[in-house]
Scaffold this active site. Structure first.
Site, PDB file in Angstrom:
ATOM      1  N   ASP A 133       8.090 -10.237  11.384  1.00 44.53           N
ATOM      2  CA  ASP A 133       6.779 -10.496  10.612  1.00 44.53           C
ATOM      3  C   ASP A 133       7.071 -11.158   8.975  1.00 44.53           C
ATOM      4  OD1 ASP A 133       3.777 -10.549  10.320  1.00 44.53           O
ATOM      5  OD2 ASP A 133       4.029  -8.877   9.231  1.00 44.53           O
ATOM      6  N   HIS A 140      -2.095 -14.285  -0.596  1.00 42.68           N
ATOM      7  CA  HIS A 140      -2.101 -12.996   0.094  1.00 42.68           C
ATOM      8  C   HIS A 140      -1.142 -12.249  -0.849  1.00 42.68           C
ATOM      9  CE1 HIS A 140      -1.545  -9.333   2.476  1.00 42.68           C
ATOM     10  NE2 HIS A 140      -0.462  -9.521   2.676  1.00 42.68           N
ATOM     11  N   GLU A 206      -3.964  -6.825   9.410  1.00 47.64           N
ATOM     12  CA  GLU A 206      -3.574  -8.309   8.680  1.00 47.64           C
ATOM     13  C   GLU A 206      -4.076  -9.365   9.824  1.00 47.64           C
ATOM     14  OE1 GLU A 206       0.353  -7.596   7.624  1.00 47.64           O
ATOM     15  OE2 GLU A 206      -0.382  -6.809   5.498  1.00 47.64           O
ATOM     16  N   GLU A 208      -3.190 -12.696  11.184  1.00 43.79           N
ATOM     17  CA  GLU A 208      -2.041 -13.609  11.429  1.00 43.79           C
ATOM     18  C   GLU A 208      -2.099 -14.410  12.348  1.00 43.79           C
ATOM     19  OE1 GLU A 208       1.883 -11.715  10.509  1.00 43.79           O
ATOM     20  OE2 GLU A 208       0.928 -10.024   9.381  1.00 43.79           O
ATOM     21  N   ASP A 240      -1.450  -7.546  12.420  1.00 41.79           N
ATOM     22  CA  ASP A 240      -0.414  -6.842  12.348  1.00 41.79           C
ATOM     23  C   ASP A 240      -1.012  -5.649  11.528  1.00 41.79           C
ATOM     24  OD1 ASP A 240       1.943  -5.986  11.559  1.00 41.79           O
ATOM     25  OD2 ASP A 240       1.850  -6.861   9.638  1.00 41.79           O
ATOM     26  N   ARG A 244      -1.489   1.587   5.189  1.00 40.55           N
ATOM     27  CA  ARG A 244      -1.122   1.259   3.622  1.00 40.55           C
ATOM     28  C   ARG A 244      -0.631   2.183   3.018  1.00 40.55           C
ATOM     29  NH1 ARG A 244      -0.594  -4.069   4.278  1.00 40.55           N
ATOM     30  NH2 ARG A 244      -2.520  -5.107   4.847  1.00 40.55           N
ATOM     31  N   GLN A 247       3.089   3.006   4.273  1.00 37.09           N
ATOM     32  CA  GLN A 247       3.686   1.750   3.705  1.00 37.09           C
ATOM     33  C   GLN A 247       4.202   1.857   2.165  1.00 37.09           C
ATOM     34  OE1 GLN A 247       1.507  -2.103   4.383  1.00 37.09           O
ATOM     35  NE2 GLN A 247       3.010  -3.330   3.183  1.00 37.09           N
ATOM     36  N   LYS A 260       4.227  -0.117   9.848  1.00 35.23           N
ATOM     37  CA  LYS A 260       3.793  -1.330  10.640  1.00 35.23           C
ATOM     38  C   LYS A 260       4.270  -1.136  12.159  1.00 35.23           C
ATOM     39  CE  LYS A 260       3.206  -4.306   7.005  1.00 35.23           C
ATOM     40  NZ  LYS A 260       2.153  -5.145   6.949  1.00 35.23           N
ATOM     41  N   THR A 264       0.763  -4.052  16.928  1.00 36.42           N
ATOM     42  CA  THR A 264       0.563  -5.294  16.761  1.00 36.42           C
ATOM     43  C   THR A 264      -0.290  -5.796  17.849  1.00 36.42           C
ATOM     44  OG1 THR A 264       2.678  -5.282  15.517  1.00 36.42           O
ATOM     45  CG2 THR A 264       1.643  -7.358  16.166  1.00 36.42           C
ATOM     46  N   GLU A 371      -7.061  -6.436   0.581  1.00 36.25           N
ATOM     47  CA  GLU A 371      -7.522  -7.218  -0.582  1.00 36.25           C
ATOM     48  C   GLU A 371      -9.027  -7.424  -0.712  1.00 36.25           C
ATOM     49  OE1 GLU A 371      -4.903  -9.961   1.929  1.00 36.25           O
ATOM     50  OE2 GLU A 371      -5.116 -11.158   0.054  1.00 36.25           O
TER      51      GLU A 371
HETATM   52 MN    MN Z   1       1.916  -8.775   8.210  1.00 35.43          MN
END
Ligand code: MN
Length: 423
Positions: A133, A140, A206, A208, A240, A244, A247, A260, A264, A371
């Site tokens: 990834d 971002h 996320e 992607e 993804d 948080r 992480q 993570k 996925t 975000e």
């Molecule tokens: Mn990602």
């Protein structure tokens, strides 16, 4: 023979202008039907799936043995290489054309080979060899950097010089529709003295795109821009999922790990690189100029509209919370692949490269809840009385993507995932 991307082509199968799957698209997937046969390779056309194994058995597709399409995975087909990918796509296009009688007028074959989409189950389209990834959207990376390090240190010093990435887990890449169990992990909120172990409280998505690598490269060898591009079989939409809080506590110094690793999700149809050809464009100007091995001469970005919608339990339909475009990515997929192999890292058939969260310059174009809710400080309203900062149990998240042509669209379908309560 007309080119399979010709916007004037029509199929004998009716396809609505808003369908993701006109004759100009022809994405590959793996499906099973109610016939009890094992999962096999098909192509989406309008509201139908074209069974390539049936066509190959009937000797309609030369170059490819029927067993390749019976494999239940695209990997054996991808192994045949770009020339076979291209010639097979051209042949499928011909067989589906409104002015080509071969399949159109063969009732028996048509009944065997065309399955209504409503009657199929879609499976993982390929066996994921490795999953990497990236972190290649400047918007971002800047948003996240401002939140965690302040405006003056938003981008790390290496960010403008290479596509930043980490090696993720292939074992938990799943197809759209698979439920995602809320992960557990070590949590240490800033105010706590010691970590505790428990269910993630800040579960995020996320937005992607995923690159499906269709050819291998040997250990010890670098790739040129042209070699890297030729290895790309196609693209999917990729979610993804990110914890948080896990992480944040674990990521220094080696990057994301358990935050993570739990899931996925990808969309089930692989849209070929060739089908996206009319939608190529140049990405943002790169300043400072990349090092020589990373320089690109071609327009390696794509104009893909992207939408994220969230449906909380009790809501009748999902509410759109992000609308952005793949074209904003600072580092292209080709540059990511070139960089990935640059140390001598071998690439494999079935490698999956996540683009990194795709955010655009506008507030409405933010590709993660981190975000959108600005680290939990600005909840997003989904319906009267329903607000979210992060994902709750029962929430269903849907990502869609498409390239808008003149009167048709090259669509990716969707990738959906619903959050299941932690065990
Ligand atoms: Mn990602």
């Amino acid at each position: 023979m007309p080119h399979p991307n010709d916007p004037k082509l029509r199929s004998f199968i009716d396809v609505a202008p808003t369908s993701d799957f006109p004759i100009q698209n022809l994405p590959y997937g793996v499906f099973s039907a109610k016939d009890g046969l094992a999962p096999r390779v098909g192509v989406a056309i309008g509201d139908h799936v074209l069974d390539l194994w049936q066509l190959a058995q009937d000797c309609r597709i030369d170059l490819v043995e029927p067993a390749v399409f019976a494999a239940g995975s695209l990997n054996p087909f991808m192994a045949l290489g770009p020339q076979v990918w291209s010639r097979t796509r051209a042949r499928i296009s011909e067989l589906l054309r409104h002015d080509h009688p071969e399949l159109r007028d063969n009732d028996k074959l048509r009944q065997r080979a065309l399955v209504p989409m409503a009657d199929v189950t879609l499976h993982m389209p390929f066996t994921v060899a490795g999953y990497t990834d990236f972190y290649s959207s400047r918007e971002h990376a800047t948003n996240v950097g401002v939140m965690f390090r302040g405006k003056d240190n938003a981008l790390q010093p290496n960010w403008l010089h290479m596509p930043i990435g980490y090696n993720g887990r292939a074992s938990t890449v799943v197809v759209s529709g698979t439920g995602i169990r809320r992960p557990r992990g070590q949590l240490k909120p800033p105010a706590a003295d010691l970590p505790s172990f428990g269910p993630c409280k800040r579960l995020d998505f996320e937005l992607e795109m995923g690159v499906v690598v269709g050819q291998a490269s040997p250990m010890g060898e670098m790739l040129t821009e042209a070699q890297a591009e030729a290895m790309i079989f196609g693209f999917v939409i990729l979610n993804d999922w990110s914890a948080r809080d896990i992480q944040q506590w674990e990521y220094v110094p080696l990057g994301p790990f358990q935050g993570k690793a739990f899931g996925t999700s990808i969309s089930p149809w692989v849209v070929t690189r060739e089908a996206l050809e009319p939608f190529r464009l140049h990405g943002p100007a790169q300043e400072p100029e990349p090092l020589a091995y990373l320089k690109q001469a071609s327009a390696n970005n794509y104009d893909v509209e992207l939408d994220v919608a969230l449906r909380a339990p009790g809501m009748n339909e999902a509410k759109s919370i992000c609308r952005t475009n793949f074209k904003y990515m600072y580092w292209s997929s080709v540059q990511q692949l070139v960089h990935h192999a640059s140390s001598g890292c071998a690439m494999n058939i079935g490698d999956l490269l996540g683009s990194g969260t795709i955010s655009g310059p506008e507030k409405s174009q933010r590709g993660s809840l981190l975000e959108i809710s600005w680290n939990g400080s600005e909840p997003v309203e989904l319906a009267a009385g329903v607000k979210r900062t992060f994902l709750e149990d029962g929430d269903s998240l849907v990502m869609r993507g498409w390239c808008q042509g003149d009167g048709y669209r090259i669509g990716f379908g969707e990738v959906e995932g619903t959050i299941l309560a932690a065990e």
